[in-house]
Scaffold this motif. Structure first.
Motif, PDB file in Angstrom:
ATOM      1  N   ASN A 188      56.788  43.734 -19.087  1.00 46.42           N
ATOM      2  CA  ASN A 188      56.980  43.731 -17.647  1.00 46.42           C
ATOM      3  C   ASN A 188      56.672  45.098 -17.064  1.00 46.42           C
ATOM      4  OD1 ASN A 188      57.995  41.025 -17.314  1.00 46.42           O
ATOM      5  ND2 ASN A 188      59.902  41.719 -18.271  1.00 46.42           N
ATOM      6  N   LYS A 189      56.351  45.117 -15.779  1.00 48.56           N
ATOM      7  CA  LYS A 189      56.286  46.376 -15.028  1.00 48.56           C
ATOM      8  C   LYS A 189      57.626  46.570 -14.334  1.00 48.56           C
ATOM      9  CE  LYS A 189      52.784  47.415 -12.477  1.00 48.56           C
ATOM     10  NZ  LYS A 189      51.734  47.291 -11.438  1.00 48.56           N
ATOM     11  N   TYR A 190      58.103  47.802 -14.364  1.00 45.94           N
ATOM     12  CA  TYR A 190      59.343  48.153 -13.675  1.00 45.94           C
ATOM     13  C   TYR A 190      58.974  49.100 -12.542  1.00 45.94           C
ATOM     14  CZ  TYR A 190      61.190  46.271 -18.013  1.00 45.94           C
ATOM     15  OH  TYR A 190      61.447  45.465 -19.094  1.00 45.94           O
ATOM     16  N   GLY A 191      58.659  48.522 -11.368  1.00 49.29           N
ATOM     17  CA  GLY A 191      58.073  49.341 -10.320  1.00 49.29           C
ATOM     18  C   GLY A 191      56.704  49.797 -10.789  1.00 49.29           C
ATOM     19  N   ASN A 192      56.544  51.115 -10.910  1.00 46.49           N
ATOM     20  CA  ASN A 192      55.289  51.665 -11.420  1.00 46.49           C
ATOM     21  C   ASN A 192      55.424  52.128 -12.866  1.00 46.49           C
ATOM     22  OD1 ASN A 192      52.542  52.226 -10.874  1.00 46.49           O
ATOM     23  ND2 ASN A 192      53.000  54.418 -10.712  1.00 46.49           N
ATOM     24  N   GLN A 193      56.546  51.778 -13.501  1.00 46.82           N
ATOM     25  CA  GLN A 193      56.775  52.143 -14.895  1.00 46.82           C
ATOM     26  C   GLN A 193      56.240  51.046 -15.817  1.00 46.82           C
ATOM     27  OE1 GLN A 193      61.105  52.819 -14.924  1.00 46.82           O
ATOM     28  NE2 GLN A 193      60.682  54.932 -15.513  1.00 46.82           N
ATOM     29  N   VAL A 194      55.501  51.451 -16.848  1.00 51.72           N
ATOM     30  CA  VAL A 194      54.907  50.506 -17.796  1.00 51.72           C
ATOM     31  C   VAL A 194      55.044  51.084 -19.205  1.00 51.72           C
ATOM     32  CG1 VAL A 194      52.781  49.382 -18.558  1.00 51.72           C
ATOM     33  CG2 VAL A 194      53.257  49.605 -16.123  1.00 51.72           C
ATOM     34  N   TYR A 195      55.426  50.224 -20.153  1.00 51.52           N
ATOM     35  CA  TYR A 195      55.508  50.644 -21.544  1.00 51.52           C
ATOM     36  C   TYR A 195      54.118  50.712 -22.177  1.00 51.52           C
ATOM     37  CZ  TYR A 195      60.547  50.532 -22.439  1.00 51.52           C
ATOM     38  OH  TYR A 195      61.884  50.819 -22.464  1.00 51.52           O
ATOM     39  N   LEU A 196      53.854  51.782 -22.902  1.00 52.20           N
ATOM     40  CA  LEU A 196      52.694  51.805 -23.785  1.00 52.20           C
ATOM     41  C   LEU A 196      52.910  50.760 -24.875  1.00 52.20           C
ATOM     42  CD1 LEU A 196      52.289  55.675 -24.089  1.00 52.20           C
ATOM     43  CD2 LEU A 196      50.625  54.128 -23.031  1.00 52.20           C
ATOM     44  N   PRO A 197      51.870  50.013 -25.264  1.00 49.33           N
ATOM     45  CA  PRO A 197      52.036  48.909 -26.233  1.00 49.33           C
ATOM     46  C   PRO A 197      52.147  49.418 -27.669  1.00 49.33           C
ATOM     47  CG  PRO A 197      49.746  49.060 -25.561  1.00 49.33           C
ATOM     48  CD  PRO A 197      50.484  50.076 -24.738  1.00 49.33           C
ATOM     49  N   TYR A 198      53.319  49.960 -27.988  1.00 50.51           N
ATOM     50  CA  TYR A 198      53.516  50.647 -29.262  1.00 50.51           C
ATOM     51  C   TYR A 198      53.294  49.741 -30.471  1.00 50.51           C
ATOM     52  CZ  TYR A 198      55.917  53.120 -33.044  1.00 50.51           C
ATOM     53  OH  TYR A 198      56.227  53.706 -34.240  1.00 50.51           O
ATOM     54  N   SER A 199      53.807  48.510 -30.417  1.00 50.60           N
ATOM     55  CA  SER A 199      53.757  47.641 -31.595  1.00 50.60           C
ATOM     56  C   SER A 199      52.332  47.364 -32.040  1.00 50.60           C
ATOM     57  CB  SER A 199      54.486  46.325 -31.306  1.00 50.60           C
ATOM     58  OG  SER A 199      55.858  46.550 -31.096  1.00 50.60           O
TER      59      SER A 199
ATOM     60  N   PHE B 217      46.051  55.497 -27.373  1.00 50.81           N
ATOM     61  CA  PHE B 217      46.431  55.166 -26.000  1.00 50.81           C
ATOM     62  C   PHE B 217      45.703  56.003 -24.941  1.00 50.81           C
ATOM     63  CE2 PHE B 217      50.640  54.224 -28.218  1.00 50.81           C
ATOM     64  CZ  PHE B 217      50.380  52.869 -28.321  1.00 50.81           C
ATOM     65  N   GLU B 218      44.873  56.917 -25.366  1.00 52.30           N
ATOM     66  CA  GLU B 218      44.261  57.850 -24.415  1.00 52.30           C
ATOM     67  C   GLU B 218      43.451  57.133 -23.331  1.00 52.30           C
ATOM     68  OE1 GLU B 218      45.054  61.219 -24.554  1.00 52.30           O
ATOM     69  OE2 GLU B 218      46.424  60.334 -26.027  1.00 52.30           O
ATOM     70  N   ASP B 219      42.692  56.104 -23.725  1.00 54.71           N
ATOM     71  CA  ASP B 219      41.823  55.416 -22.762  1.00 54.71           C
ATOM     72  C   ASP B 219      42.632  54.759 -21.653  1.00 54.71           C
ATOM     73  OD1 ASP B 219      39.637  56.216 -24.172  1.00 54.71           O
ATOM     74  OD2 ASP B 219      39.267  54.278 -25.139  1.00 54.71           O
ATOM     75  N   ILE B 220      43.694  54.042 -22.017  1.00 53.63           N
ATOM     76  CA  ILE B 220      44.454  53.355 -20.971  1.00 53.63           C
ATOM     77  C   ILE B 220      45.276  54.348 -20.143  1.00 53.63           C
ATOM     78  CG2 ILE B 220      44.519  51.144 -22.176  1.00 53.63           C
ATOM     79  CD1 ILE B 220      47.401  51.745 -22.996  1.00 53.63           C
ATOM     80  N   MET B 221      45.702  55.454 -20.742  1.00 54.96           N
ATOM     81  CA  MET B 221      46.451  56.446 -19.974  1.00 54.96           C
ATOM     82  C   MET B 221      45.555  57.143 -18.967  1.00 54.96           C
ATOM     83  SD  MET B 221      48.995  58.037 -22.894  1.00 54.96           S
ATOM     84  CE  MET B 221      50.094  58.825 -21.735  1.00 54.96           C
ATOM     85  N   ASP B 222      44.297  57.336 -19.327  1.00 50.89           N
ATOM     86  CA  ASP B 222      43.348  57.936 -18.399  1.00 50.89           C
ATOM     87  C   ASP B 222      42.934  56.955 -17.302  1.00 50.89           C
ATOM     88  OD1 ASP B 222      43.367  60.298 -19.811  1.00 50.89           O
ATOM     89  OD2 ASP B 222      41.569  59.828 -20.973  1.00 50.89           O
ATOM     90  N   LYS B 223      42.906  55.674 -17.641  1.00 51.23           N
ATOM     91  CA  LYS B 223      42.372  54.661 -16.725  1.00 51.23           C
ATOM     92  C   LYS B 223      43.387  54.219 -15.680  1.00 51.23           C
ATOM     93  CE  LYS B 223      40.093  50.113 -16.813  1.00 51.23           C
ATOM     94  NZ  LYS B 223      39.568  49.035 -17.702  1.00 51.23           N
ATOM     95  N   TYR B 224      44.669  54.098 -16.081  1.00 55.19           N
ATOM     96  CA  TYR B 224      45.683  53.509 -15.200  1.00 55.19           C
ATOM     97  C   TYR B 224      46.683  54.570 -14.745  1.00 55.19           C
ATOM     98  CZ  TYR B 224      43.832  49.188 -17.188  1.00 55.19           C
ATOM     99  OH  TYR B 224      43.004  48.181 -17.592  1.00 55.19           O
ATOM    100  N   ASP B 225      47.045  54.475 -13.475  1.00 60.11           N
ATOM    101  CA  ASP B 225      47.959  55.450 -12.870  1.00 60.11           C
ATOM    102  C   ASP B 225      49.380  54.887 -12.872  1.00 60.11           C
ATOM    103  OD1 ASP B 225      48.945  57.669 -11.585  1.00 60.11           O
ATOM    104  OD2 ASP B 225      48.422  56.945  -9.584  1.00 60.11           O
ATOM    105  N   TYR B 226      49.983  54.870 -14.049  1.00 56.78           N
ATOM    106  CA  TYR B 226      51.349  54.389 -14.196  1.00 56.78           C
ATOM    107  C   TYR B 226      52.278  55.543 -14.562  1.00 56.78           C
ATOM    108  CZ  TYR B 226      49.421  49.611 -14.574  1.00 56.78           C
ATOM    109  OH  TYR B 226      48.784  48.426 -14.355  1.00 56.78           O
ATOM    110  N   LYS B 227      53.569  55.314 -14.363  1.00 58.93           N
ATOM    111  CA  LYS B 227      54.576  56.149 -14.996  1.00 58.93           C
ATOM    112  C   LYS B 227      54.803  55.546 -16.378  1.00 58.93           C
ATOM    113  CE  LYS B 227      57.197  57.931 -11.053  1.00 58.93           C
ATOM    114  NZ  LYS B 227      58.544  57.985 -10.421  1.00 58.93           N
ATOM    115  N   TRP B 228      54.364  56.239 -17.394  1.00 58.85           N
ATOM    116  CA  TRP B 228      54.351  55.651 -18.726  1.00 58.85           C
ATOM    117  C   TRP B 228      55.707  55.763 -19.408  1.00 58.85           C
ATOM    118  CZ3 TRP B 228      50.504  52.582 -19.806  1.00 58.85           C
ATOM    119  CH2 TRP B 228      49.262  52.797 -19.198  1.00 58.85           C
ATOM    120  N   MET B 229      56.042  54.707 -20.144  1.00 54.10           N
ATOM    121  CA  MET B 229      57.220  54.698 -20.999  1.00 54.10           C
ATOM    122  C   MET B 229      56.751  54.530 -22.445  1.00 54.10           C
ATOM    123  SD  MET B 229      59.894  52.415 -18.740  1.00 54.10           S
ATOM    124  CE  MET B 229      58.859  50.954 -18.623  1.00 54.10           C
ATOM    125  N   ALA B 230      57.415  55.191 -23.356  1.00 52.03           N
ATOM    126  CA  ALA B 230      56.984  55.187 -24.760  1.00 52.03           C
ATOM    127  C   ALA B 230      58.122  54.755 -25.669  1.00 52.03           C
ATOM    128  CB  ALA B 230      56.494  56.572 -25.170  1.00 52.03           C
TER     129      ALA B 230
END
Length: 317
Positions: A11-22, A179-192
């Motif tokens: 889920n998205k929590y506002g603008n917070q999104v988890y990096l898909p660690y698994s 995760f570098e590509d998606i972190m560069d591409k999307y403007d989220y507050k990332w959760m890890a």
């Protein structure tokens, strides 16, 4: 070149999104072998819920679709797999994660669009699947997997794979840069998600901590974990969720707490830290919680009391 799509829907929590660690750690572990990198192309992770048909179209034709499942994404993951199989019937669809049943029963009758279930720790199992697939070898004998044997119309569950004894053979998805590509591409507050160890010595019958309850705790090296803390700070991770079953159980956890707090005070990141603290060691829990509270990273603690009824306590072990 074989194409792989890994999916871990959150889920998205506002603008917070988890990096898909698994799924990230599956990819980083497999790609330590040049054979995998030379024979497979990994698509961008699918990690945020959206319309299922849009996700199917965005994924396009791939050889392997791997989906990581837990209770919060089970239904939508099943729907995605079903619709994807309709569009691309020759793709191999893998399901793994804690939601996958250890005893499948009639699972494949209910969900015939899934080809292979992966049980328990997935890193070595996923690596073996890719290796055999690239060599056109049989996938039916891979440990910790279940499948529907169409000749006998029976569900076959193979021998369970031994746990990974040395967790440090598993490449960190953070330090490996997956995760570098998606972190560069999307403007989220990332959760890890952050693992410092795996396993839980407790036997609580209501709990399933990645199917590693009542098991010996295995540890990742401290150097790796300090490097990951630096990564969280350098990449401005908004929230780190500690995936340990009992944070604070090991002496070194205090040092990790101090390092996280120091990074927050120096750089502002990681901004928040959440974790499930260890049981039965109240003073230690409060000491660690105070470190995070002083740094403005966490103002709460977890409480592990379930009941005052003796029969209930006995029943839940």
């Amino acid at each position: 070149m074989n194409k792989v799509q890994l999916v871990q829907l959150n889920n998205k929590y506002g603008n917070q999104v988890y990096l898909p660690y698994s799924v990230g750690i599956l990819q980083s572990h497999a790609c330590r072998d040049d054979f995998i990198s030379d024979n497979f192309k990994f698509n961008e992770f699918v990690f945020v819920r959206e319309n299922v048909q849009k996700m199917v179209e965005r994924i396009g034709a791939v050889d392997i679709l791997g989906v990581s499942c837990y209770v919060w994404n089970w239904k939508i993951s099943l729907t995605l797999a079903e619709e994807y199989k309709k569009a691309y019937p020759h793709s191999l669809i893998l399901f793994g994660g804690p939601q996958v049943p250890n005893t499948p029963g009639n699972f494949f009758e209910k969900f015939p669009f899934i080809d292979l279930l992966c049980h328990g720790e997935g890193e070595d199992t996923f690596y073996e699947i890719l290796t055999r697939y690239a060599k056109n070898e049989d996938l039916k004998t891979i440990k910790s997997c279940s499948y529907n044997d169409k000749e006998s119309s029976k569900t076959i569950t193979n021998q369970k794979r031994e746990r990974i004894q040395d967790l440090n053979i598993i490449a960190s998805p953070y330090l490996a840069g997956v995760f570098e590509d998606i972190m560069d591409k999307y403007d989220y507050k990332w959760m890890a998600t952050w693992e410092t160890n795996r396993g839980c010595p407790f036997k609580c019958s209501f709990c399933d901590w990645g199917s590693l309850t009542a098991s010996k705790v295995k540890k990742f090296d401290e150097e790796r974990l300090y490097d990951e803390i630096d990564y969280f700070s350098d990449h401005k991770i908004d929230l780190v969720f500690g995936a340990d079953a009992n944070f604070g159980m090991l002496r070194r956890d205090k040092n990790f707490s101090i390092k996280l707090a120091e990074k927050k005070m120096a750089t502002g990141y990681p901004n928040q830290f959440r974790v499930c603290f260890t049981k039965n060691t109240t003073n230690k829990v409060f000491e660690l919680a105070q470190i995070f509270a002083n740094a403005g990273m966490n103002k709460g603690i977890s409480v592990s009391m379930q009941s005052l009824n003796q029969d209930t306590l006995k029943g839940i072990k």
